[in-house]
Design an enzyme around this catalytic site. Structure first.
Site, PDB file in Angstrom:
ATOM      1  N   LYS A  97       0.834  -1.200   0.000  1.00  0.00           N
ATOM      2  CA  LYS A  97       0.000   0.000   0.000  1.00  0.00           C
ATOM      3  C   LYS A  97       0.871   1.253   0.000  1.00  0.00           C
ATOM      4  CE  LYS A  97      -3.854   1.989   2.716  1.00  0.00           C
ATOM      5  NZ  LYS A  97      -4.724   1.724   3.893  1.00  0.00           N
ATOM      6  N   SER A 172      -9.394   1.633   2.935  1.00  0.00           N
ATOM      7  CA  SER A 172      -8.537   2.348   2.010  1.00  0.00           C
ATOM      8  C   SER A 172      -7.500   1.462   1.325  1.00  0.00           C
ATOM      9  CB  SER A 172      -7.835   3.488   2.750  1.00  0.00           C
ATOM     10  OG  SER A 172      -7.005   2.984   3.790  1.00  0.00           O
ATOM     11  N   SER A 196      -9.688  -0.492   7.157  1.00  0.00           N
ATOM     12  CA  SER A 196      -9.095  -0.370   5.832  1.00  0.00           C
ATOM     13  C   SER A 196      -8.447  -1.620   5.281  1.00  0.00           C
ATOM     14  CB  SER A 196      -8.073   0.773   5.823  1.00  0.00           C
ATOM     15  OG  SER A 196      -8.721   2.020   5.913  1.00  0.00           O
TER      16      SER A 196
END
Length: 512
Positions: A97, A172, A196
């Site tokens: 990420k 996310s 997330s």
């Protein structure tokens, strides 16, 4: 040599098609047996990303590729030929990420503002992966600064769900989850402050573990709220996710919170608990409603899958008891993201050196270079004085509520003899891109700091006729990852619910 590795041994080389379904264990076995080289493996995964991310279905899960990946693979092949000892993660391709700092490629945070920013040093989790021989293959797309859960960044736009390209991956860590669903790599690392990891895992049908607070270092990761922030693994199977946790867990002097993990990590490793088997004597509490901010849908298709999952657990010898969730006042009042965001961003930016694009949360906010979805969060957070939290009555109340929620959870588990509590990670299927996802049950783990594992429990028909995945989540006590990994693995191995998305054949996507 297992059947899949034997299959590769008969191939001239591994390819973007044949990496499909490879586990970390199979990769390590194939590399050590000589069935394929690290360079061949990295080339195959790179080709797969090229085939699916910016052509064909155009999943948009990746922000930047690691241009040095093939050179790193060549070095690992050279090391193996020399007879040197190989790391536990030898040549394991990992996608990461893009809020996690990497010193050899940009860390964009999903925003135009950080598009070209290369940090001075790696995050601790990156150092741990690379020290064990893993290769960071790419950085994944995300909601700007991890400040929303829509699966849309201002830098790279919306990520697409591999099961239905019109539907969201959530956020996310949406790019990381989509990358695992599409098999861009066997392992991804995402982050979780308010769901997330587990939201996108549920919407894309992959496995993730949100670790106990303090098990994995947050050093070098752009923060949302440091008393809730954690990195964690995503993978196609419980064993691969547990293996990923083995790679990144442990004490880090740069993150004193990780001192809590000393003496709490099993010597045999987390992956050793992903062995399937039965659940005789294991008692689990089941919560079917009352946890979502909005959109519980207690009679919807996801809860129907949850009840079937409960039957499957009982068929393994487990006992499932339906209970009510925590009081809404505790669950809703124990989040601290709004309070801590500005303080923790200020501290992080101050540590990043002179080339960081902005140096304060105020500077970030005033830049306006983030999505309207992140703005919803930042508009609340800019109103908080980061230097006055000790005197902020609402913040102190939320911290007290967190302790009360922890106590309520532990008391409920102790009274009933529960090894874990189960519920759906999301009570609704993935919504259309751009819609606010309803039915999210993700707050319990982050608001207590207790670990949770989210694992596929089947598929249900969406309103537009596509079949979308749903996940069951198991919540455990602090540092009791072995217990929830065992439960999730037993359930996964006996039911085999996960079905890979039907992506087009790569040969049909080839550019003439």
């Amino acid at each position: 040599m297992n059947a899949r590795v034997a299959h590769y041994a008969r191939l001239a080389s591994i390819s973007a098609d044949t990496v499909e379904g490879l586990s970390i264990e199979q990769i390590e076995s194939g590399l050590r047996s000589g069935a394929f080289t690290c360079q061949q493996l990295i080339s195959a995964y790179t080709a797969r990303i090229e085939a699916y991310d910016q052509q064909g279905p155009m999943l948009n899960a990746i922000i930047n590729m690691n241009e040095n990946a093939k050179a790193e693979a060549a070095e690992l092949d050279k090391k193996q030929r020399s007879g040197a000892a190989l790391g536990a993660a030898h040549c394991v391709p990992v996608v990461v990420k893009d809020v996690i700092n990497t010193d050899d490629m940009p860390t964009t945070n999903g925003s135009e503002l950080f598009k070209n920013w290369i940090p001075d040093s790696n995050a601790t989790v990156i150092n741990r992966l690379e020290e064990q021989g893993a290769i960071v293959l790419a950085k994944t797309n995300l909601d700007d600064f991890a400040a929303a859960v829509y699966g849309i960044s201002s830098l790279k736009s919306a990520m697409k769900n591999p099961y239905d390209l019109t539907r969201t991956v959530g956020g996310s860590s949406g790019g990381s989850a989509a990358a695992i669903a599409a098999q861009y790599a066997p392992l991804a690392i995402g982050t979780d402050t308010g769901g997330s990891l587990r939201i996108p895992a549920a919407l894309t049908g992959v496995v993730t573990i949100r670790p106990t607070m303090g098990l994995v270092s947050a050093h070098g990761i752009f923060p949302r709220a440091l008393t809730q922030d954690t990195a964690g693994p995503l993978a196609a199977t419980v064993k691969d996710a547990a293996t990923g946790l083995d790679f990144i867990a442990g004490y880090d002097p740069a993150d004193p919170v990780t001192a809590r993990s000393v003496g709490k990590i099993p010597a045999e490793g987390y992956a050793s608990f992903a062995k399937g088997g039965r659940l005789d004597g294991v008692k689990i509490g089941l919560v079917t409603g009352g946890l979502a901010i909005w959109g519980d849908q207690p009679k919807g298709p996801v809860v129907a899958l949850l009840r079937k999952a409960a039957e499957d657990i009982e068929a393994l010898g487990g006992e499932v008891v339906e209970i009510a969730g925590p009081p809404k006042s505790l669950l809703g009042g124990s989040s601290v993201i709004t309070f801590e965001s500005a303080r923790d961003v200020n501290k992080f930016l101050a540590e990043q050196g002179g080339n960081v694009p902005v140096t304060t949360f105020r500077g970030l906010y005033d830049s306006g270079k983030y999505s309207p979805y992140a703005k919803e969060s930042y508009d609340r957070e800019i109103k908080i004085d980061p230097d006055a939290l000790n005197n902020n009555v609402d913040y102190q109340r939320s911290l007290a509520m967190r302790t009360a929620l922890q106590d309520w959870t532990l008391d409920t588990m102790a009274k009933n003899g529960f090894a874990a509590i189960a519920y759906p990670s999301s009570a609704q299927l993935a919504d259309l891109i751009g819609k606010e996802q309803a039915g999210l049950f993700s707050r319990w783990s982050e608001n207590t700091g207790f670990p949770a594992i989210s694992v596929p429990m089947g598929y249900a028909k969406s309103k537009t006729g596509t079949y979308m995945p749903a996940n069951i989540e198991f919540l455990g006590r602090a540092f009791d990852e072995p217990a929830i990994i065992h439960i999730a693995s037993a359930y996964e191995n006996s039911t085999k619910k996960r079905v890979e998305p039907a992506l087009p054949e790569i040969a049909t996507l080839a550019t003439p």
